[in-house]
Design an enzyme around this catalytic site. Sequence first.
Site, PDB file in Angstrom:
ATOM      1  CE1 TYR A   1      -3.028  -3.002   0.623  1.00 42.78           C
ATOM      2  CE2 TYR A   1      -3.274  -2.339   2.898  1.00 42.78           C
ATOM      3  CZ  TYR A   1      -3.579  -3.187   1.862  1.00 42.78           C
ATOM      4  OH  TYR A   1      -4.437  -4.227   2.090  1.00 42.78           O
TER       5      TYR A   1
ATOM      6  CG  HIS B   1      -1.171  -8.891   1.061  1.00 42.39           C
ATOM      7  ND1 HIS B   1      -2.399  -8.614   0.535  1.00 42.39           N
ATOM      8  CD2 HIS B   1      -0.588  -7.685   1.276  1.00 42.39           C
ATOM      9  CE1 HIS B   1      -2.548  -7.315   0.424  1.00 42.39           C
ATOM     10  NE2 HIS B   1      -1.473  -6.726   0.872  1.00 42.39           N
TER      11      HIS B   1
END
Length: 107
Positions: free
Chosen positions: A22, A92
């Site tokens: 991110y 993730h």
Amino acid sequence: MISLIRSAVERGVTFFDTAEVYGPFHQRRTCRRSAGSLRDQVVIATKFGFKPDPNGGTRWSVLDSSPEHIKEVAEASLKRLRTDVIDLFYQHRVDPECAHRRRLLAP
């Protein structure tokens, strides 16, 4: 962003989810700067499992959940967040190369 995050905490938002991918890396620095003095009031989550494109591209498309990479990400996350604890550290995406290791841990 910093004032937005601080305002969110003042209004009761206490869960912040971050990841290397991110930003990349920018979100963690923003989270650190804005929640630093509020650290005891928030939960910080972050993820591992991706690596940058080995060919220098902008995408984080390589999966890597090897123990070595997990340790590397954890140490880098602690440093970037300027904290001594990550409240929730999770994967993730499933890394097929490391999925076989689960069988070793299963009863």
